[in-house]
Design a protein around this motif. Sequence first.
Motif, PDB file in Angstrom:
ATOM      1  N   ALA A   1       2.571   4.957   5.010  1.00  0.00           N
ATOM      2  CA  ALA A   1       3.556   5.996   5.326  1.00  0.00           C
ATOM      3  C   ALA A   1       3.479   7.092   4.272  1.00  0.00           C
ATOM      4  CB  ALA A   1       4.953   5.388   5.346  1.00  0.00           C
ATOM      5  N   GLN A   2       3.841   8.276   4.656  1.00  0.00           N
ATOM      6  CA  GLN A   2       3.874   9.412   3.739  1.00  0.00           C
ATOM      7  C   GLN A   2       5.282   9.479   3.155  1.00  0.00           C
ATOM      8  OE1 GLN A   2       1.007  10.938   3.363  1.00  0.00           O
ATOM      9  NE2 GLN A   2       1.683  12.348   1.818  1.00  0.00           N
ATOM     10  N   PRO A   3       5.463   8.996   1.904  1.00  0.00           N
ATOM     11  CA  PRO A   3       6.824   9.004   1.345  1.00  0.00           C
ATOM     12  C   PRO A   3       7.297  10.412   1.022  1.00  0.00           C
ATOM     13  CG  PRO A   3       5.260   8.340  -0.328  1.00  0.00           C
ATOM     14  CD  PRO A   3       4.482   8.508   0.966  1.00  0.00           C
ATOM     15  N   ALA A   4       8.592  10.583   1.122  1.00  0.00           N
ATOM     16  CA  ALA A   4       9.192  11.851   0.712  1.00  0.00           C
ATOM     17  C   ALA A   4       9.349  11.806  -0.803  1.00  0.00           C
ATOM     18  CB  ALA A   4      10.538  12.033   1.388  1.00  0.00           C
ATOM     19  N   LEU A   5       8.657  12.688  -1.479  1.00  0.00           N
ATOM     20  CA  LEU A   5       8.655  12.697  -2.934  1.00  0.00           C
ATOM     21  C   LEU A   5       9.909  13.395  -3.447  1.00  0.00           C
ATOM     22  CD1 LEU A   5       7.040  11.926  -5.410  1.00  0.00           C
ATOM     23  CD2 LEU A   5       5.886  14.128  -5.258  1.00  0.00           C
TER      24      LEU A   5
ATOM     25  N   MET B   1       0.829  -1.197   0.000  1.00  0.00           N
ATOM     26  CA  MET B   1       0.000   0.000   0.000  1.00  0.00           C
ATOM     27  C   MET B   1       0.865   1.250   0.000  1.00  0.00           C
ATOM     28  SD  MET B   1      -3.273  -1.000   2.329  1.00  0.00           S
ATOM     29  CE  MET B   1      -2.424  -2.029   3.487  1.00  0.00           C
ATOM     30  N   ASP B   2       1.991   1.168   0.703  1.00  0.00           N
ATOM     31  CA  ASP B   2       2.899   2.318   0.696  1.00  0.00           C
ATOM     32  C   ASP B   2       3.399   2.596  -0.718  1.00  0.00           C
ATOM     33  OD1 ASP B   2       2.610   2.545   3.446  1.00  0.00           O
ATOM     34  OD2 ASP B   2       4.443   1.428   3.890  1.00  0.00           O
ATOM     35  N   ARG B   3       3.687   1.534  -1.463  1.00  0.00           N
ATOM     36  CA  ARG B   3       4.176   1.714  -2.836  1.00  0.00           C
ATOM     37  C   ARG B   3       3.081   2.264  -3.737  1.00  0.00           C
ATOM     38  NH1 ARG B   3       7.440  -2.536  -5.147  1.00  0.00           N
ATOM     39  NH2 ARG B   3       7.862  -0.921  -6.676  1.00  0.00           N
ATOM     40  N   ALA B   4       1.832   1.853  -3.527  1.00  0.00           N
ATOM     41  CA  ALA B   4       0.726   2.389  -4.330  1.00  0.00           C
ATOM     42  C   ALA B   4       0.581   3.885  -4.085  1.00  0.00           C
ATOM     43  CB  ALA B   4      -0.574   1.656  -4.006  1.00  0.00           C
ATOM     44  N   ARG B   5       0.700   4.284  -2.839  1.00  0.00           N
ATOM     45  CA  ARG B   5       0.625   5.717  -2.527  1.00  0.00           C
ATOM     46  C   ARG B   5       1.786   6.466  -3.181  1.00  0.00           C
ATOM     47  NH1 ARG B   5      -0.971   8.214   2.982  1.00  0.00           N
ATOM     48  NH2 ARG B   5      -2.814   8.533   1.771  1.00  0.00           N
ATOM     49  N   GLU B   6       2.972   5.882  -3.136  1.00  0.00           N
ATOM     50  CA  GLU B   6       4.137   6.503  -3.778  1.00  0.00           C
ATOM     51  C   GLU B   6       3.882   6.660  -5.280  1.00  0.00           C
ATOM     52  OE1 GLU B   6       8.832   5.461  -4.639  1.00  0.00           O
ATOM     53  OE2 GLU B   6       7.682   4.169  -3.305  1.00  0.00           O
ATOM     54  N   GLY B   7       3.347   5.630  -5.915  1.00  0.00           N
ATOM     55  CA  GLY B   7       3.048   5.700  -7.343  1.00  0.00           C
ATOM     56  C   GLY B   7       2.035   6.783  -7.663  1.00  0.00           C
ATOM     57  N   ALA B   8       1.014   6.912  -6.820  1.00  0.00           N
ATOM     58  CA  ALA B   8      -0.011   7.933  -7.039  1.00  0.00           C
ATOM     59  C   ALA B   8       0.572   9.335  -6.915  1.00  0.00           C
ATOM     60  CB  ALA B   8      -1.156   7.743  -6.045  1.00  0.00           C
ATOM     61  N   GLU B   9       1.361   9.552  -5.897  1.00  0.00           N
ATOM     62  CA  GLU B   9       1.923  10.887  -5.678  1.00  0.00           C
ATOM     63  C   GLU B   9       2.956  11.247  -6.744  1.00  0.00           C
ATOM     64  OE1 GLU B   9       3.148  11.300  -1.612  1.00  0.00           O
ATOM     65  OE2 GLU B   9       1.104  11.016  -0.896  1.00  0.00           O
ATOM     66  N   THR B  10       3.760  10.280  -7.141  1.00  0.00           N
ATOM     67  CA  THR B  10       4.744  10.543  -8.190  1.00  0.00           C
ATOM     68  C   THR B  10       4.046  10.812  -9.518  1.00  0.00           C
ATOM     69  OG1 THR B  10       6.381   9.164  -7.066  1.00  0.00           O
ATOM     70  CG2 THR B  10       6.763   9.628  -9.400  1.00  0.00           C
ATOM     71  N   GLY B  11       3.034  10.003  -9.843  1.00  0.00           N
ATOM     72  CA  GLY B  11       2.287  10.216 -11.074  1.00  0.00           C
ATOM     73  C   GLY B  11       1.639  11.585 -11.117  1.00  0.00           C
ATOM     74  N   GLN B  12       1.083  12.014  -9.997  1.00  0.00           N
ATOM     75  CA  GLN B  12       0.458  13.336  -9.929  1.00  0.00           C
ATOM     76  C   GLN B  12       1.494  14.443 -10.118  1.00  0.00           C
ATOM     77  OE1 GLN B  12      -2.890  13.610  -9.752  1.00  0.00           O
ATOM     78  NE2 GLN B  12      -2.569  15.751 -10.202  1.00  0.00           N
ATOM     79  N   ALA B  13       2.643  14.292  -9.470  1.00  0.00           N
ATOM     80  CA  ALA B  13       3.701  15.300  -9.611  1.00  0.00           C
ATOM     81  C   ALA B  13       4.215  15.347 -11.057  1.00  0.00           C
ATOM     82  CB  ALA B  13       4.846  14.992  -8.647  1.00  0.00           C
TER      83      ALA B  13
END
Length: 119
Positions: free
Chosen positions: A54-58, A1-13
Amino acid sequence: MDRAREGAETGQALSRRAGNWSRSLAALASDHRRALRQLSAAYFLITGQRHRPAQPALSLNPSLPLALRDQFVWEQRWERDCRRAAEGCSDPCLGELYQELARDGTLHAAVIRSLLEQM
């Protein structure tokens, strides 16, 4: 789930930086947000508890082509990890979800490759 959140935030950025190609990258981010919801629901059904990712550092490469390359490699790892999770999973519903997410990773990598070809 942490990786899915990372993918979402990176894709948005990436979509904010992509100009003409932002729609494709926004769709990629949307797919990862959906994956996060799906994995969160599965986690809840299995454990009875909510997972707080977790809230990854982008951190994105300042060069858009290099940032897309990084995301391409990330999507390949996502696909591989989802396939491995499906193979090691005893729950058929969860295994099918992992297979679906692996297919999404394959499609995302193809979208990124296509965007780089157009640049």
